[in-house]
Design an enzyme around this catalytic site. Structure first.
Site, PDB file in Angstrom:
ATOM      1  N   LYS A   1      58.819  44.763 -32.296  1.00 56.17           N
ATOM      2  CA  LYS A   1      58.975  43.572 -33.137  1.00 56.17           C
ATOM      3  C   LYS A   1      58.061  42.478 -32.601  1.00 56.17           C
ATOM      4  O   LYS A   1      58.144  42.108 -31.417  1.00 56.17           O
ATOM      5  CB  LYS A   1      60.447  43.142 -33.087  1.00 56.17           C
ATOM      6  CG  LYS A   1      60.895  42.324 -34.266  1.00 56.17           C
ATOM      7  CD  LYS A   1      62.410  42.179 -34.232  1.00 56.17           C
ATOM      8  CE  LYS A   1      62.933  41.315 -35.335  1.00 56.17           C
ATOM      9  NZ  LYS A   1      64.364  41.049 -35.183  1.00 56.17           N
TER      10      LYS A   1
HETATM   11  O1  G3P Z   1      67.158  39.361 -38.249  1.00 56.27           O
HETATM   12  C1  G3P Z   1      66.954  38.003 -37.947  1.00 56.27           C
HETATM   13  C2  G3P Z   1      68.253  37.391 -37.669  1.00 56.27           C
HETATM   14  O2  G3P Z   1      68.773  37.846 -36.466  1.00 56.27           O
HETATM   15  C3  G3P Z   1      68.280  35.933 -37.735  1.00 56.27           C
HETATM   16  O3  G3P Z   1      69.500  35.622 -38.265  1.00 56.27           O
HETATM   17  O4  G3P Z   1      71.418  34.218 -38.764  1.00 56.27           O
HETATM   18  O5  G3P Z   1      69.961  33.724 -36.760  1.00 56.27           O
HETATM   19  O6  G3P Z   1      69.140  33.309 -39.060  1.00 56.27           O
HETATM   20  P1  G3P Z   1      70.032  34.122 -38.205  1.00 56.27           P
END
Ligand code: G3P
Length: 217
Positions: free
Chosen positions: A87
């Site tokens: 990633k």
């Molecule tokens: O896959 C990306 C994710 O982990 C981010 O999620 O909820 O932190 O925006 P969030």
């Protein structure tokens, strides 16, 4: 549509795997830190542990932001297990590294994508997957699902093979709307996947069937 779980929590990964609908896992430095994983050795072992639970792509994020460091880290991560996907952040040095990994046959997930232009760059560099963060787009008062629709259209126009991995999913409706929009993959918290089960008419209908079944003797 493939379902990935977006966590570094081994118990949640096992729970999602047991459902029989899990296709892969995504992690990021915030999710790893949340599990208290510290130090290079522990981090690498944790990725191996995840790969031993799920037989599908497991995204492991590089921490470097210059080409040489990204390449060094990515090559070490890719050697851990055949299912590791490196990633890489959507920055200039990241795109150069994705092109390098593509040429070497190493799978990549271009992360922190917030526009169709960024997704176009990731596809041109040959990224295996691109991760638009739809929840964070919603948070900034734009429409995250509209971004997925836009990327689907751009990729369809040119036949790009890069898979669209809808990330930063916050609820079950996000998953359904991304499926309607044509995202190849949704990476979700376990709660959002479990939310897909819920419908009051299912609960009411089952209760009635079970009640009537008692009359069957
Ligand atoms: O896959 C990306 C994710 O982990 C981010 O999620 O909820 O932190 O925006 P969030």
């Amino acid at each position: 549509m493939k379902f990935f779980i977006d966590t570094a929590n081994l118990e949640q990964i096992k729970e999602a795997e047991a459902l029989g609908v899990l296709d892969g896992v995504t992690t990021n430095p915030s999710l790893m830190a949340k599990e208290g994983i510290k130090g290079e050795k522990a981090v690498l072992q944790h990725y191996v542990d995840i790969c031993n639970i799920v037989d599908g792509p497991v995204s492991a994020e590089v921490l470097g932001t210059d080409f040489d460091t990204i390449v060094k880290e990515g090559e070490a991560l890719a050697k851990l297990h055949k299912n590791i996907v490196v990633k890489v952040p959507m920055i200039k040095e990241g795109i150069k590294a994705i092109k390098y990994f593509t040429d070497k046959g190493i799978k990549t997930n271009c992360t922190l994508v917030f526009s169709a232009g960024q997704a176009l760059l990731a596809a041109k560099a040959g990224a295996t997957m691109v991760s638009p963060f739809i929840g964070r787009v919603d948070d900034s008062n734009w429409d995250g699902v509209q971004l997925i629709e836009q990327i689907v259209q751009v990729y369809d126009n040119y036949g790009f093979a890069t898979e669209i991995l809808a990330a930063s999913i916050r609820n079950p409706l996000h998953i359904v709307r991304c499926a309607e929009a044509g995202a190849d993959i949704a990476t979700c918290p376990l709660s959002s996947i479990e939310g897909l089960f819920k419908h009051p008419l299912t609960d009411i209908g089952l209760a009635k069937f079970l009640e009537d079944a008692k009359k069957m003797g």
